[in-house]
Motif scaffolding. Structure first.
Motif, PDB file in Angstrom:
ATOM      1  N   MET A 190     136.149 142.143  15.293  1.00  0.00           N
ATOM      2  CA  MET A 190     137.192 141.426  16.009  1.00  0.00           C
ATOM      3  C   MET A 190     137.579 142.252  17.229  1.00  0.00           C
ATOM      4  O   MET A 190     137.745 143.470  17.130  1.00  0.00           O
ATOM      5  CB  MET A 190     138.424 141.206  15.125  1.00  0.00           C
ATOM      6  CG  MET A 190     138.219 140.305  13.926  1.00  0.00           C
ATOM      7  SD  MET A 190     137.983 138.555  14.366  1.00  0.00           S
ATOM      8  CE  MET A 190     139.618 138.129  14.999  1.00  0.00           C
ATOM      9  N   VAL A 191     137.725 141.582  18.377  1.00  0.00           N
ATOM     10  CA  VAL A 191     138.112 142.259  19.616  1.00  0.00           C
ATOM     11  C   VAL A 191     139.278 141.509  20.244  1.00  0.00           C
ATOM     12  O   VAL A 191     139.196 140.297  20.482  1.00  0.00           O
ATOM     13  CB  VAL A 191     136.943 142.330  20.616  1.00  0.00           C
ATOM     14  CG1 VAL A 191     137.396 142.987  21.916  1.00  0.00           C
ATOM     15  CG2 VAL A 191     135.755 143.080  20.020  1.00  0.00           C
ATOM     16  N   PHE A 192     140.358 142.232  20.505  1.00  0.00           N
ATOM     17  CA  PHE A 192     141.542 141.678  21.156  1.00  0.00           C
ATOM     18  C   PHE A 192     141.683 142.333  22.536  1.00  0.00           C
ATOM     19  O   PHE A 192     141.491 143.536  22.675  1.00  0.00           O
ATOM     20  CB  PHE A 192     142.798 141.943  20.323  1.00  0.00           C
ATOM     21  CG  PHE A 192     142.797 141.230  18.996  1.00  0.00           C
ATOM     22  CD1 PHE A 192     143.484 140.035  18.832  1.00  0.00           C
ATOM     23  CD2 PHE A 192     142.105 141.758  17.907  1.00  0.00           C
ATOM     24  CE1 PHE A 192     143.481 139.369  17.622  1.00  0.00           C
ATOM     25  CE2 PHE A 192     142.093 141.105  16.688  1.00  0.00           C
ATOM     26  CZ  PHE A 192     142.779 139.899  16.542  1.00  0.00           C
ATOM     27  N   ALA A 193     142.030 141.531  23.523  1.00  0.00           N
ATOM     28  CA  ALA A 193     142.148 142.044  24.888  1.00  0.00           C
ATOM     29  C   ALA A 193     143.431 141.552  25.530  1.00  0.00           C
ATOM     30  O   ALA A 193     143.890 140.441  25.265  1.00  0.00           O
ATOM     31  CB  ALA A 193     140.948 141.607  25.729  1.00  0.00           C
ATOM     32  N   SER A 194     144.002 142.386  26.379  1.00  0.00           N
ATOM     33  CA  SER A 194     145.133 141.955  27.195  1.00  0.00           C
ATOM     34  C   SER A 194     144.594 141.221  28.417  1.00  0.00           C
ATOM     35  O   SER A 194     143.415 141.353  28.755  1.00  0.00           O
ATOM     36  CB  SER A 194     145.962 143.166  27.635  1.00  0.00           C
ATOM     37  OG  SER A 194     145.292 143.864  28.670  1.00  0.00           O
ATOM     38  N   PRO A 195     145.423 140.453  29.113  1.00  0.00           N
ATOM     39  CA  PRO A 195     144.950 139.746  30.313  1.00  0.00           C
ATOM     40  C   PRO A 195     144.434 140.679  31.401  1.00  0.00           C
ATOM     41  O   PRO A 195     143.633 140.265  32.250  1.00  0.00           O
ATOM     42  CB  PRO A 195     146.197 138.985  30.788  1.00  0.00           C
ATOM     43  CG  PRO A 195     147.028 138.820  29.551  1.00  0.00           C
ATOM     44  CD  PRO A 195     146.811 140.075  28.762  1.00  0.00           C
ATOM     45  N   ARG A 196     144.865 141.954  31.398  1.00  0.00           N
ATOM     46  CA  ARG A 196     144.412 142.887  32.434  1.00  0.00           C
ATOM     47  C   ARG A 196     143.184 143.691  32.018  1.00  0.00           C
ATOM     48  O   ARG A 196     142.773 144.616  32.726  1.00  0.00           O
ATOM     49  CB  ARG A 196     145.555 143.826  32.815  1.00  0.00           C
ATOM     50  CG  ARG A 196     146.116 144.657  31.688  1.00  0.00           C
ATOM     51  CD  ARG A 196     147.367 145.402  32.120  1.00  0.00           C
ATOM     52  NE  ARG A 196     148.030 146.076  31.007  1.00  0.00           N
ATOM     53  CZ  ARG A 196     149.202 146.670  31.102  1.00  0.00           C
ATOM     54  NH1 ARG A 196     149.854 146.665  32.254  1.00  0.00           N
ATOM     55  NH2 ARG A 196     149.744 147.282  30.059  1.00  0.00           N
ATOM     56  N   ALA A 197     142.579 143.352  30.889  1.00  0.00           N
ATOM     57  CA  ALA A 197     141.353 144.022  30.467  1.00  0.00           C
ATOM     58  C   ALA A 197     140.238 143.740  31.473  1.00  0.00           C
ATOM     59  O   ALA A 197     140.116 142.631  32.008  1.00  0.00           O
ATOM     60  CB  ALA A 197     140.937 143.551  29.082  1.00  0.00           C
ATOM     61  N   LEU A 198     139.414 144.747  31.737  1.00  0.00           N
ATOM     62  CA  LEU A 198     138.278 144.618  32.645  1.00  0.00           C
ATOM     63  C   LEU A 198     137.100 145.351  32.033  1.00  0.00           C
ATOM     64  O   LEU A 198     137.147 146.564  31.823  1.00  0.00           O
ATOM     65  CB  LEU A 198     138.616 145.202  34.018  1.00  0.00           C
ATOM     66  CG  LEU A 198     137.632 144.850  35.144  1.00  0.00           C
ATOM     67  CD1 LEU A 198     137.709 143.363  35.462  1.00  0.00           C
ATOM     68  CD2 LEU A 198     137.927 145.683  36.384  1.00  0.00           C
ATOM     69  N   ILE A 199     136.047 144.609  31.741  1.00  0.00           N
ATOM     70  CA  ILE A 199     134.903 145.118  30.986  1.00  0.00           C
ATOM     71  C   ILE A 199     133.706 145.242  31.919  1.00  0.00           C
ATOM     72  O   ILE A 199     133.312 144.271  32.576  1.00  0.00           O
ATOM     73  CB  ILE A 199     134.597 144.169  29.809  1.00  0.00           C
ATOM     74  CG1 ILE A 199     135.799 144.141  28.849  1.00  0.00           C
ATOM     75  CG2 ILE A 199     133.331 144.580  29.085  1.00  0.00           C
ATOM     76  CD1 ILE A 199     135.749 143.022  27.837  1.00  0.00           C
ATOM     77  N   ARG A 200     133.110 146.440  31.968  1.00  0.00           N
ATOM     78  CA  ARG A 200     132.007 146.656  32.920  1.00  0.00           C
ATOM     79  C   ARG A 200     131.072 147.744  32.398  1.00  0.00           C
ATOM     80  O   ARG A 200     131.514 148.717  31.802  1.00  0.00           O
ATOM     81  CB  ARG A 200     132.550 147.041  34.290  1.00  0.00           C
ATOM     82  CG  ARG A 200     131.491 147.186  35.363  1.00  0.00           C
ATOM     83  CD  ARG A 200     132.078 147.266  36.761  1.00  0.00           C
ATOM     84  NE  ARG A 200     131.036 147.425  37.750  1.00  0.00           N
ATOM     85  CZ  ARG A 200     130.684 148.579  38.299  1.00  0.00           C
ATOM     86  NH1 ARG A 200     131.323 149.687  37.976  1.00  0.00           N
ATOM     87  NH2 ARG A 200     129.707 148.649  39.187  1.00  0.00           N
ATOM     88  N   SER A 201     129.787 147.576  32.663  1.00  0.00           N
ATOM     89  CA  SER A 201     128.793 148.569  32.210  1.00  0.00           C
ATOM     90  C   SER A 201     127.829 148.887  33.353  1.00  0.00           C
ATOM     91  O   SER A 201     126.774 148.260  33.468  1.00  0.00           O
ATOM     92  CB  SER A 201     128.034 148.044  30.987  1.00  0.00           C
ATOM     93  OG  SER A 201     127.461 146.778  31.267  1.00  0.00           O
ATOM     94  N   PRO A 202     128.154 149.866  34.190  1.00  0.00           N
ATOM     95  CA  PRO A 202     127.344 150.171  35.378  1.00  0.00           C
ATOM     96  C   PRO A 202     126.163 151.102  35.103  1.00  0.00           C
ATOM     97  O   PRO A 202     125.913 152.058  35.846  1.00  0.00           O
ATOM     98  CB  PRO A 202     128.369 150.840  36.302  1.00  0.00           C
ATOM     99  CG  PRO A 202     129.285 151.560  35.362  1.00  0.00           C
ATOM    100  CD  PRO A 202     129.385 150.673  34.141  1.00  0.00           C
ATOM    101  N   PHE A 203     125.406 150.842  34.047  1.00  0.00           N
ATOM    102  CA  PHE A 203     124.299 151.729  33.700  1.00  0.00           C
ATOM    103  C   PHE A 203     123.229 151.752  34.787  1.00  0.00           C
ATOM    104  O   PHE A 203     122.784 152.816  35.212  1.00  0.00           O
ATOM    105  CB  PHE A 203     123.677 151.296  32.359  1.00  0.00           C
ATOM    106  CG  PHE A 203     124.618 151.382  31.203  1.00  0.00           C
ATOM    107  CD1 PHE A 203     125.077 152.600  30.737  1.00  0.00           C
ATOM    108  CD2 PHE A 203     125.065 150.226  30.565  1.00  0.00           C
ATOM    109  CE1 PHE A 203     125.956 152.677  29.669  1.00  0.00           C
ATOM    110  CE2 PHE A 203     125.933 150.296  29.498  1.00  0.00           C
ATOM    111  CZ  PHE A 203     126.378 151.524  29.043  1.00  0.00           C
ATOM    112  N   VAL A 204     122.792 150.585  35.218  1.00  0.00           N
ATOM    113  CA  VAL A 204     121.722 150.516  36.214  1.00  0.00           C
ATOM    114  C   VAL A 204     122.165 151.150  37.535  1.00  0.00           C
ATOM    115  O   VAL A 204     121.376 151.803  38.216  1.00  0.00           O
ATOM    116  CB  VAL A 204     121.262 149.058  36.418  1.00  0.00           C
ATOM    117  CG1 VAL A 204     120.269 148.952  37.570  1.00  0.00           C
ATOM    118  CG2 VAL A 204     120.630 148.524  35.130  1.00  0.00           C
TER     119      VAL A 204
END
Length: 247
Positions: A115-129
């Motif tokens: 289960m994952v809960f997020a606030s409205p200001r959550a920002l998800i990013r994965s800059p691996f490349v």
């Protein structure tokens, strides 16, 4: 550091390095890995909850710390690798609460959560490349399964940021919470912990299926990730990143 507390059968793992945006060090990875491993054998731990600080879940790896220990060991037995393996081998339900940025491993660990809960200001990013690297934590396998190929490519290869609402639509987040996101996540974790533990464990195992393919993918990602650390484009990307950070 990782602040570890317990409440009603829930092991709460709080990332507590706000001055560095909760960037994860080797010591923090070790604490997280040990906590998940402990949960597998401690019957009093029925669920684990990972959370951060207001406005920041984690900025991902502490780059300077990571390069130091990765360079010494070739990455194979580093604390981050121990944590990634612990995620795959974790036998207890795992809940996450995200407020603010969730970068790199802060994104990929979500794919192991129930289960994952997020606030409205959550920002998800994965800059691996962007750093000349490849996705980790089994996200190259779990991402397409959870999100579909197109969205997984956008998140893991293109490196686009996902807002809380976009992550919700993509299936990476269960609920966007307008109020206290940590309280909502803890309430869910306590609800999980209150259910019959054997039935919960068996049901979760059925849903997850055979994890050997996932474990093999994590190991493959680790090998490729380690080899990429000496690639010219990766070295150049890290140098540019560190120069920008110092500016």
């Amino acid at each position: 550091m990782i602040r570890i507390t317990r409440q009603d059968g829930v092991q709460i793992l709080r990332l507590d390095r706000p001055d560095k945006k909760n960037a994860l060090t080797g010591a923090m990875y070790t604490d997280l890995a040990e906590a998940l491993e402990r949960g597998n054998t401690d019957p009093d731990i029925r669920c684990s909850l990972i959370c951060g600080q207001p406005e920041v879940f984690t900025a991902g790896n502490d780059i300077g710390d990571f390069l130091q220990y990765a360079g010494k060991s070739g990455m194979t037995e580093t604390p981050v690798v121990r944590f990634l393996r612990a995620l795959v081998r974790n036998e207890k339900p795992l809940v996450a609460s995200i407020d603010g940025i969730a970068i790199g491993v802060g994104t990929t660990l979500l794919m192991h959560c129930d289960m994952v809960f997020a606030s409205p200001r959550a920002l998800i990013r994965s800059p691996f490349v962007d750093l000349g690297l490849v996705p980790e934590a089994g996200s190259s396998l779990l991402g397409p399964q959870l999100l579909g190929h197109a969205r997984a490519f956008e998140l893991l290869c293109l490196g686009n940021a996902f807002s809380a609402e976009k992550a919700l639509r993509a299936g990476l987040v269960n609920e966007v919470v307008e109020g206290d996101v940590d309280a909502a996540a803890l309430a869910c974790a306590r609800e999980i912990a209150a259910k019959p533990p054997e039935a919960m464990a068996l049901s979760r195992k059925l849903l997850r299926g055979d994890t050997e393919a996932l474990f093999e993918r994590v190991e493959e990602e680790i090998r490729i990730f380690a080899s990429r650390l000496s690639a010219p484009e990766t070295i150049a990307a890290f140098q540019a990143f560190m120069s920008k950070k110092k500016a």
